[in-house]
Design an enzyme around this catalytic site. Structure first.
Site, PDB file in Angstrom:
ATOM      1  N   PHE A 164       0.871  -1.183   0.000  1.00  0.00           N
ATOM      2  CA  PHE A 164       0.000   0.000   0.000  1.00  0.00           C
ATOM      3  C   PHE A 164       0.906   1.231   0.000  1.00  0.00           C
ATOM      4  O   PHE A 164       0.773   2.136   0.826  1.00  0.00           O
ATOM      5  CB  PHE A 164      -0.930   0.001   1.218  1.00  0.00           C
ATOM      6  CG  PHE A 164      -1.693  -1.279   1.416  1.00  0.00           C
ATOM      7  CD1 PHE A 164      -2.872  -1.526   0.722  1.00  0.00           C
ATOM      8  CD2 PHE A 164      -1.227  -2.244   2.302  1.00  0.00           C
ATOM      9  CE1 PHE A 164      -3.575  -2.711   0.914  1.00  0.00           C
ATOM     10  CE2 PHE A 164      -1.916  -3.434   2.499  1.00  0.00           C
ATOM     11  CZ  PHE A 164      -3.093  -3.677   1.801  1.00  0.00           C
TER      12      PHE A 164
ATOM     13  N   ASP B  71       1.210  -0.949  -4.974  1.00  0.00           N
ATOM     14  CA  ASP B  71      -0.002  -0.153  -4.783  1.00  0.00           C
ATOM     15  C   ASP B  71      -0.899  -0.362  -5.997  1.00  0.00           C
ATOM     16  O   ASP B  71      -0.412  -0.662  -7.098  1.00  0.00           O
ATOM     17  CB  ASP B  71       0.338   1.332  -4.623  1.00  0.00           C
ATOM     18  CG  ASP B  71      -0.792   2.118  -3.977  1.00  0.00           C
ATOM     19  OD1 ASP B  71      -0.729   2.340  -2.754  1.00  0.00           O
ATOM     20  OD2 ASP B  71      -1.745   2.489  -4.689  1.00  0.00           O
TER      21      ASP B  71
ATOM     22  N   CYS C 216      -4.577   2.736  10.643  1.00  0.00           N
ATOM     23  CA  CYS C 216      -4.992   4.126  10.834  1.00  0.00           C
ATOM     24  C   CYS C 216      -6.454   4.236  11.250  1.00  0.00           C
ATOM     25  O   CYS C 216      -7.049   5.305  11.154  1.00  0.00           O
ATOM     26  CB  CYS C 216      -4.759   4.936   9.563  1.00  0.00           C
ATOM     27  SG  CYS C 216      -5.691   4.329   8.128  1.00  0.00           S
TER      28      CYS C 216
END
Length: 414
Positions: free
Chosen positions: A249, A271, A361
């Site tokens: 990512f 990605d 996150c």
């Protein structure tokens, strides 16, 4: 308008939590719903639905036995009905009070980033700086403002002169306003010019001495993930002597550049967005690193990992920093499952003696939740231990009662 809170919501406000959800509203304009008895829940729902205010309107908070709990701004469209700004009766909640809060936030950063080795950082972290819903990120001479919800939208024009003056005194010349989610224009641009010279679409900033290209016009967040700055520096240190590093990512390649500059022999960036790789390659060149000596793969990460395992590829440094898997509390069980699947796949291509840096996150996933997705059963091995646990840097402060603000988890296993 005066808003009456349930006992639970009032207790949260007293502790310093900056949000009041709609189900915490017991009534308004002096009408408080009963907190107990048959039908209390339905009564509260009716009372909350009956509260009519425009987004950005100042409201006073009260509860049974507490005629004044604080002041906040109403949001007509968000599940968070009120963001709490004040818990004292004076001064008034107006643009001057907000400007003073912003100046305190800016002044705090003045001592942290006085040199020129870091020119991109967060100047206001919303609730964490006690200016709920307002984020301001600096990219050298450009500041990008982002609003969470619609409550501060009516205040932007009034706050702009204060922002221009305070930011200008610190060398910021241009201010842009970030569009809300899904608000890009026909060209994919997400940034509107609101002050100063025209905004560049891209800018090169420095982060602890490392150059980084930022796509202000079309990038994620306000352009870059500034909260990973310290963790990128950690990856740079961990990369010394590593043969093959893998950044999953990878987005604009911040961890990839860090690994390459730290000494990793070959860095593979994975990605699904090829445009992000182009940004990463320009950042490599800005730092004097030849991107052709490294690998950039446009692919789904899970598919890449499956094929890498089948080929027998192994890496001695892996960084996994996916987008949020849990956008809501309801999504948490599914998100934990996704993290486990990801970490199982990652561990299968990690060399013995290698280092794994796993990030999350999502505020709905606690550090303990996240570490639990990295246990021996998930990783299918027993040779790794937690070397360090990290969160966001000092320019992303939080509040003791606001657990949602401690969203970033960065776990180093070796």
């Amino acid at each position: 308008m005066r808003v009456h809170l349930t006992a639970t919501a009032a207790a949260a406000v007293r502790r310093g939590h900056p949000w009041v959800y709609r189900d915490g509203i017991a009534g308004a304009a002096g009408r408080a719903a009963s907190a107990g008895g048959r039908g209390a829940r339905a009564h509260r729902a009716v009372a909350a639905a009956a509260v009519v205010a425009a987004s950005g309107e100042v409201v006073e908070l009260a509860a049974e036995g507490a005629p004044f709990l604080g002041r906040g701004l109403w949001d007509a469209d968000s599940p968070i009905a009120v963001r709490v700004f004040q818990r004292t009766q004076a001064p008034a909640l107006d643009e001057r009070a907000l400007a003073e809060r912003l100046e305190r936030a800016f002044a705090l950063r003045d001592g942290w980033f006085a040199g020129r080795d870091t020119t991109a950082y967060r100047m206001c972290n919303g609730e964490g700086d006690r200016v709920p819903s307002l984020v301001i990120d600096r990219y050298d001479r450009v500041a990008v403002v982002r609003l969470d919800g619609g409550l501060l939208a009516p205040w932007v024009e009034r706050l702009l002169p204060h922002l221009a003056r305070a930011l200008g005194a610190r060398g910021v010349r241009s201010i842009g306003l970030r569009a809300p989610a899904g608000g890009a224009d026909a060209e994919g641009k997400k940034l509107t010019h609101v002050h100063g010279p025209p905004l560049p679409e891209r800018v090169v900033v420095r982060e602890l001495g490392v150059a980084m290209e930022v796509d202000l016009a079309r990038g994620q967040k306000t352009g870059a993930f500034l909260d990973q700055r310290d963790n990128r520096a950690r990856v740079r240190a961990l990369a010394a002597g590593r043969r093959r590093a893998l950044n999953l990512f990878s987005y604009a390649g911040g961890f990839s550049v860090a690994a390459a500059l730290g000494g990793a022999g070959r860095v593979t960036s994975v990605d699904s967005a090829s445009a992000a790789h182009a940004t990463a390659q320009r950042t490599f060149r800005e730092n004097g690193v030849d991107p052709s000596a490294h690998e950039f793969v446009t692919a789904d990460v899970f598919d890449f990992l499956e094929k890498a395992r089948a080929r027998g590829d192994r890496y001695d440094l892996i960084v996994s920093d996916p987008p949020s898997f849990a956008p809501s509390e309801r999504a948490k069980p599914r998100a934990l499952g996704a993290y486990r699947r990801l970490h199982t796949a990652v561990a299968r291509v990690l060399d013995p003696g290698g280092v794994l840096c796993a990030a999350s996150c999502s505020s709905h996933i606690s550090m303990e939740d996240f570490v639990g997705t990295l246990d021996d059963a998930t990783l299918e091995r027993d040779d790794l231990r937690v070397r360090a646990l990290h969160g966001q840097p000092e320019d992303h402060p939080t509040l003791p009662a606001w657990w949602e603000g401690r969203y970033l988890k960065f776990v180093v296993l070796e």
